[in-house]
Design a protein around this motif. Structure first.
Motif, PDB file in Angstrom:
ATOM      1  N   UNK A 297       0.837  -1.184   0.000  1.00  0.00           N
ATOM      2  CA  UNK A 297       0.000   0.000   0.000  1.00  0.00           C
ATOM      3  C   UNK A 297       0.882   1.248   0.000  1.00  0.00           C
ATOM      4  N   UNK A 298       0.575   2.215  -0.836  1.00  0.00           N
ATOM      5  CA  UNK A 298       1.288   3.487  -0.888  1.00  0.00           C
ATOM      6  C   UNK A 298       0.614   4.418   0.118  1.00  0.00           C
ATOM      7  N   UNK A 299       1.067   4.319   1.374  1.00  0.00           N
ATOM      8  CA  UNK A 299       0.435   5.089   2.440  1.00  0.00           C
ATOM      9  C   UNK A 299       0.578   6.592   2.223  1.00  0.00           C
ATOM     10  N   UNK A 300       1.728   7.021   1.710  1.00  0.00           N
ATOM     11  CA  UNK A 300       1.953   8.453   1.483  1.00  0.00           C
ATOM     12  C   UNK A 300       0.963   9.005   0.463  1.00  0.00           C
ATOM     13  N   UNK A 338      -2.551  -5.469   5.163  1.00  0.00           N
ATOM     14  CA  UNK A 338      -2.751  -4.195   4.468  1.00  0.00           C
ATOM     15  C   UNK A 338      -3.963  -3.463   5.036  1.00  0.00           C
ATOM     16  N   UNK A 339      -5.026  -4.213   5.364  1.00  0.00           N
ATOM     17  CA  UNK A 339      -6.223  -3.598   5.942  1.00  0.00           C
ATOM     18  C   UNK A 339      -5.905  -2.918   7.268  1.00  0.00           C
ATOM     19  N   UNK A 340      -5.099  -3.562   8.093  1.00  0.00           N
ATOM     20  CA  UNK A 340      -4.719  -2.974   9.384  1.00  0.00           C
ATOM     21  C   UNK A 340      -3.863  -1.726   9.187  1.00  0.00           C
ATOM     22  N   UNK A 341      -2.989  -1.730   8.177  1.00  0.00           N
ATOM     23  CA  UNK A 341      -2.183  -0.546   7.891  1.00  0.00           C
ATOM     24  C   UNK A 341      -3.067   0.637   7.504  1.00  0.00           C
ATOM     25  N   UNK A 382     -15.826  -1.683   1.561  1.00  0.00           N
ATOM     26  CA  UNK A 382     -16.874  -0.740   1.955  1.00  0.00           C
ATOM     27  C   UNK A 382     -16.545  -0.059   3.279  1.00  0.00           C
ATOM     28  N   UNK A 383     -15.933  -0.783   4.205  1.00  0.00           N
ATOM     29  CA  UNK A 383     -15.549  -0.206   5.495  1.00  0.00           C
ATOM     30  C   UNK A 383     -14.650   1.006   5.282  1.00  0.00           C
ATOM     31  N   UNK A 384     -13.661   0.858   4.399  1.00  0.00           N
ATOM     32  CA  UNK A 384     -12.701   1.946   4.178  1.00  0.00           C
ATOM     33  C   UNK A 384     -13.298   3.071   3.331  1.00  0.00           C
ATOM     34  N   UNK A 385     -14.108   2.722   2.343  1.00  0.00           N
ATOM     35  CA  UNK A 385     -14.750   3.759   1.532  1.00  0.00           C
ATOM     36  C   UNK A 385     -15.631   4.640   2.407  1.00  0.00           C
TER      37      UNK A 385
END
Length: 508
Positions: A297-300, A338-341, A382-385
């Motif tokens: 995941x590109x967190x930045x 990745x979900x936890x990040x 959906x949780x993240x959206x």
């Protein structure tokens, strides 16, 4: 709906029985009718009924012989006899055959109806007892987890079908989507359908949403053929009853002493329900080439998109990450990592901008709980959206660079969002040109007034969907959408998911 077969050689009486009972009222349906025992038996073999209502004296095969044959096929089927003969010998034979009732003609409508209802209750009692006994009397959990002594295990192996020479056994676990069981006869419908599955199998009840399947095949039969049989069963289960399931199948074993090993592999594969979703059937080959660390995941970038309030960019990034990259490439462990990040990143943004206490935003523990409760990758997405949309909305409203008039308008929207508000009426109220007011609002809020109003309505609707039992139609009216279909469109535009799908994330 319980299935009923009617058997009577006189057409007038047959149609009369069909018409005098309100079958829908007692949750039954007439699945077949026949004019003699032979015809009835052929139809029963094709599609077994739950309840058989039959005359005694008929050509080719009488009712008592028919019941004997039916008992060999389906011992659980309840039988009701109709007869014009009040003879003790008939009644005594009926008693031996475990017949529910011996009703004399002319038929009393109420007596027949009461007998049918009692037969249905008896069926439910039988199914509950059978399902319960599989768990209570045998203790499969202990055996499958390898916690039994060798002597105890041997006793249980003797209760299973004998593995024939040149035969192998595949261990499967079927997980049921309990949401598709609502208003139905629970897992009993699946147990009944498995009894008539063409695939030679043994079903073991483990929990209200979990079945352990032993699938028997010839030694040359390949795993893919077993999977195809399972997929075919899934398709019929969905088309006939609307019940969704996820099946995992281990490699073959040739001895029941390997049972615990097969069960362990099938349960390990169950984690992939998150990626594959209900309606899928997989084995070890499906995860063999899954990657463990190539997708990152590109967190930045995600942080930058959120803080720029680029909602479309942030949501498109999540969509691409979960659906185009994670779903097809990684192991389920990487998916959770990745979900936890992402959850931690969102928590850091909320803490930095002091948004953590906002009522529609979740704290980290709530998000982690939802991540592990999600049924599949679409629910996870959906949780993240939903959370990113809320964060961007609050970043807009928490901005302190607003002019007094824009602040007043935002406060009015928060208070009167149910009303039919627009820039024209607001421009009269604040003595400003409507076009100029719209330009100021767009510049400071980062979106048009209409979009801001829609976001507020949808944010409140989201809170009601997740935290109350209100019907979707009532929620639409509550937030000022008299047209429910229009509400569905606007809500999906905002959160990328329908109101009903969002509610399914939360089990009431």
């Amino acid at each position: 709906m319980k299935k009923v077969m009617l058997v009577e050689d006189e057409e007038f009486i047959l149609q009369g029985i069909r018409c005098i009972i309100d079958w829908e009222e007692i949750a039954m349906t007439v699945s077949a009718m026949a004019h003699n025992g032979k015809e009835a038996l052929e139809k029963f073999q094709e599609d077994p009924a739950d309840i058989l209502v039959t005359d005694v004296e008929m050509p080719l095969m009488n009712g008592l012989d028919l019941i004997r044959e039916v008992r060999r096929i389906s011992p659980r089927t309840r039988c009701i006899i109709l007869s014009g003969y009040d003879e003790f010998e008939y009644a005594r034979t009926a008693l031996k055959l475990d017949v529910e009732e011996y009703i004399l003609k002319p038929i009393d409508e109420e007596k027949l109806k009461d007998t049918l209802v009692r037969a249905a209750l008896r069926l439910e009692e039988i199914d509950r007892k059978d399902a319960g006994s599989m768990e209570d009397k045998i203790g499969w959990h202990k055996l499958l987890k390898g916690k039994m002594s060798k002597e105890e295990a041997q006793e249980m192996y003797r209760m299973l079908p004998q593995i024939q020479e040149e035969e192998q056994v595949f261990c499967g676990v079927m997980k049921i989507d309990t949401g598709t069981l609502e208003g139905r006869d629970g897992i009993n419908e699946i147990l009944r359908k498995l009894q008539h599955w063409e695939q030679r199998s043994k079903t073991i009840y483990l929990a209200p949403d979990t079945l352990f399947l032993l699938l028997y095949g010839e030694s040359e039969e390949k795993e893919e053929e077993i999977l195809e049989a399972c997929r075919d069963f899934q398709d019929r289960l969905e088309s006939d009853y609307g019940i969704m399931s996820f099946i995992t199948v281990s490699g073959p074993i040739r001895d029941y002493e390997e049972l615990a090993q097969g069960y362990k592999m099938s349960m390990k594969l169950q984690k992939y329900r998150m990626l594959e979703g209900y309606g899928s059937c997989i084995n070890e080959a499906h995860i063999k080439d899954r990657k463990s660390g190539d997708v990152v995941i590109d967190e930045a970038l995600l942080r930058k998109l959120i803080l720029k309030k680029d909602k479309d960019g942030a949501l498109n990034y999540i969509e691409d990450l979960f659906i185009n990259n994670l779903k097809s490439q990684v192991s389920v462990d990487v998916l959770y990592q990745i979900s936890l990040k992402i959850a931690i990143l969102l928590q850091e943004i909320k803490a930095e901008y002091k948004l953590a206490q906002s009522r529609n935003l979740q704290d980290l523990s709530d998000m982690i709980e939802k991540i592990y409760q999600a049924d599949d990758i679409f629910g996870l997405k959906t949780i993240f959206i939903s959370e990113i949309t809320e964060i961007i909305t609050y970043l807009h409203t928490e901005d302190s660079q607003y002019t007094p008039v824009v602040k007043q308008i935002m406060a009015e929207v928060q208070k009167n969002y149910r009303e039919d508000m627009n820039l024209k009426t607001l421009s009269y109220k604040y003595h400003m040109n409507a076009s100029y007011l719209g330009q100021i609002f767009q510049k400071e809020a980062g979106c048009s007034f209409a979009q801001y109003l829609s976001n507020i309505k949808n944010s409140i609707a989201k809170d009601l969907i997740l935290n109350t039992n209100m019907k979707i139609n009532d929620i639409a009216r509550e937030v000022g959408y008299p047209d429910t279909s229009y509400f569905y469109r606007k809500f999906k535009q905002c959160y990328g998911v329908s109101p009903a799908s969002l509610r399914n994330m939360k089990k009431y």
